[in-house]
Design a protein around this motif. Structure first.
Motif, PDB file in Angstrom:
ATOM      1  N   VAL A 139      32.296  38.959  56.107  1.00 53.44           N
ATOM      2  CA  VAL A 139      30.833  38.872  56.126  1.00 53.44           C
ATOM      3  C   VAL A 139      30.246  40.246  55.819  1.00 53.44           C
ATOM      4  CG1 VAL A 139      30.711  36.912  57.693  1.00 53.44           C
ATOM      5  CG2 VAL A 139      30.815  39.213  58.647  1.00 53.44           C
ATOM      6  N   VAL A 195      26.181  41.515  55.642  1.00 52.26           N
ATOM      7  CA  VAL A 195      24.777  41.104  55.725  1.00 52.26           C
ATOM      8  C   VAL A 195      23.900  42.319  55.974  1.00 52.26           C
ATOM      9  CG1 VAL A 195      23.083  39.768  57.039  1.00 52.26           C
ATOM     10  CG2 VAL A 195      25.322  38.782  56.519  1.00 52.26           C
ATOM     11  N   LYS A 233      22.731  37.380  62.088  1.00 53.33           N
ATOM     12  CA  LYS A 233      22.715  36.573  60.865  1.00 53.33           C
ATOM     13  C   LYS A 233      24.131  36.398  60.309  1.00 53.33           C
ATOM     14  CE  LYS A 233      20.544  36.310  56.295  1.00 53.33           C
ATOM     15  NZ  LYS A 233      19.665  37.005  55.311  1.00 53.33           N
ATOM     16  N   ALA A 234      24.924  37.471  60.343  1.00 53.98           N
ATOM     17  CA  ALA A 234      26.283  37.420  59.809  1.00 53.98           C
ATOM     18  C   ALA A 234      27.155  36.439  60.596  1.00 53.98           C
ATOM     19  CB  ALA A 234      26.916  38.805  59.827  1.00 53.98           C
ATOM     20  N   GLY A 258      26.154  33.847  62.349  1.00 54.89           N
ATOM     21  CA  GLY A 258      25.705  32.477  62.091  1.00 54.89           C
ATOM     22  C   GLY A 258      26.147  31.978  60.733  1.00 54.89           C
ATOM     23  N   GLU A 259      25.863  32.766  59.693  1.00 52.86           N
ATOM     24  CA  GLU A 259      26.244  32.372  58.341  1.00 52.86           C
ATOM     25  C   GLU A 259      27.765  32.372  58.179  1.00 52.86           C
ATOM     26  OE1 GLU A 259      24.247  35.037  55.733  1.00 52.86           O
ATOM     27  OE2 GLU A 259      22.279  34.081  55.972  1.00 52.86           O
ATOM     28  N   GLN A 311      29.521  29.160  59.269  1.00 52.79           N
ATOM     29  CA  GLN A 311      29.374  28.090  58.279  1.00 52.79           C
ATOM     30  C   GLN A 311      30.269  28.338  57.075  1.00 52.79           C
ATOM     31  OE1 GLN A 311      25.323  27.371  57.050  1.00 52.79           O
ATOM     32  NE2 GLN A 311      25.830  25.388  56.162  1.00 52.79           N
ATOM     33  N   GLN A 312      30.359  29.599  56.639  1.00 51.56           N
ATOM     34  CA  GLN A 312      31.245  29.939  55.533  1.00 51.56           C
ATOM     35  C   GLN A 312      32.704  29.673  55.907  1.00 51.56           C
ATOM     36  OE1 GLN A 312      30.396  34.038  54.609  1.00 51.56           O
ATOM     37  NE2 GLN A 312      28.238  33.630  54.152  1.00 51.56           N
ATOM     38  N   GLN A 332      28.974  22.345  63.655  1.00 52.93           N
ATOM     39  CA  GLN A 332      28.975  23.345  64.724  1.00 52.93           C
ATOM     40  C   GLN A 332      29.563  22.796  66.025  1.00 52.93           C
ATOM     41  OE1 GLN A 332      24.723  24.238  64.167  1.00 52.93           O
ATOM     42  NE2 GLN A 332      25.294  26.395  64.041  1.00 52.93           N
TER      43      GLN A 332
END
Length: 346
Positions: free
Chosen positions: A33, A35, A46-47, A49-50, A53-54, A79
């Motif tokens: 990640v 960000v 943010k990193a 969370g994203e 998903q990644q 999730q």
């Protein structure tokens, strides 16, 4: 290409097939990640969370072949399947956050998702393959030289999750003394043992006007050819793109050999031989890490022998391969049954 590369890749794994990242209950994926936000805290939030998903997307891609990428589902409740996550190699600036994120997921919902989508998948993780990147240039092969950008590209690739993990030698003094350019099987295997690799492949790259031609060579002399054409956008350096392409082909070949069909469930009774309780416990621990085994039933336990019923996904050959990844040897006992034992140390 796939059939040749598959035979090349499997050639060194038939009888010498790192501990699986997957188990019967847990599947794991790792992503890098990077960000930027108004501050470090916001970038980290943010990193993470994203990144989760990644990681879920990476998990689905790592279990399935490239031809099925367009059919992969996008569940809204993914999730709910996250067990936990860990962070490694964190780096920060006042506005930026970089790290490697490893996420563990509940296995059964992910398997059900792929089955319902009609997509076959693989779970067995191979032992690592050591890739030795040799650059053919000016009539000679470069390996440990500073000018070998092909080696640097491999060394700088992020270490992300894969069913076919690929390693690259560090190039320190030990490596340099152990091996130099050339098809020397004994020296290549010595180098591979240092990194715990099941096999070692020479990746000989040659730059041409249209791209990079790569010859993957097994120590037994088998070879497969791959060409990575020049890209118009050049978003990544050519050597890095070529390294990613080789790693993808290795992973694809492994997955195609280990795809599990949706209805391939079976049970196999095995006689386990061991020397003492410590070895028996070690075998049981290794069996727990074989993701194709859904359940184990104890049928009999004696001083140096046990009888188990292994309920598994996949066919017999796939189960044998999965067990060999955990250093367990499954074989016919000559009396219509099957025996299981620890493989001898290499």
């Amino acid at each position: 290409m796939f059939s040749l590369l598959r035979s090349l890749f499997l050639a060194g794994l038939t009888f010498t097939l790192t501990a699986p990242a997957f188990s019967a209950d847990i599947l794991q994926a790792s992503v890098a990640v990077d960000v930027t936000a108004q501050n470090t805290s916001a970038a980290r939030e943010k990193a993470l969370g994203e990144g989760q998903q990644q990681a879920f997307r990476r998990l689905l891609e790592s279990m399935t072949v490239e031809a099925d990428r367009g059919r992969l589902p996008h569940p809204a409740n993914w999730q709910e399947w996250v067990i936990d996550f860990s962070v490694d190699q964190e780096k920060t600036t006042p506005v930026r956050y970089l790290a490697t994120l490893s996420v563990r997921f509940k296995a059964q919902p992910v398997r059900n998702l792929l089955r319902q989508a009609g997509i076959s998948y693989a779970e067995t993780v191979s032992k690592p393959v050591l890739v030795v990147p040799v650059l053919a240039q000016s009539g000679r092969g470069l390996l440990w030289d500073e000018d070998n950008g092909w080696l640097k590209a491999w060394q700088e690739r992020p270490k992300l999750s894969s069913l076919a993990p690929v390693l690259t030698p560090m190039g320190d003094s030990w490596d340099r003394q152990a091996y130099d350019v050339g098809l020397d099987r004994e020296r290549l295997e010595t180098l591979g043992r240092r990194y715990g690799a099941a096999q070692t492949l020479l990746a000989e790259a040659r730059v041409s006007p249209t791209g990079i031609d790569i010859r993957l060579i097994h120590p037994n002399g088998q070879a497969a050819l791959l060409t990575v054409a020049n890209a118009k956008d050049q978003a990544q350096p050519p050597y890095r793109r070529a390294a990613d392409a080789v790693a993808l082909q290795i992973e694809e070949s492994w997955k195609r050999a280990n795809l599990v069909s949706h209805d391939s469930l079976g049970a196999l009774v095995v006689t386990v031989s061991f020397n003492g309780m410590a070895e028996w416990l070690k075998i049981r621990e290794k069996l727990e890490r074989v993701s194709l085994i859904r359940r184990q039933d104890m049928l009999e336990l004696a001083r140096n022998r046990a009888s188990l019923a292994l309920h598994h996904s996949g066919d017999f050959a796939q189960l044998r391969t999965a067990l060999s990844q955990a250093d367990l040897n499954l074989s016919a006992d000559g009396q219509g049954g099957h025996s299981l034992a620890l493989m001898p140390a290499r």
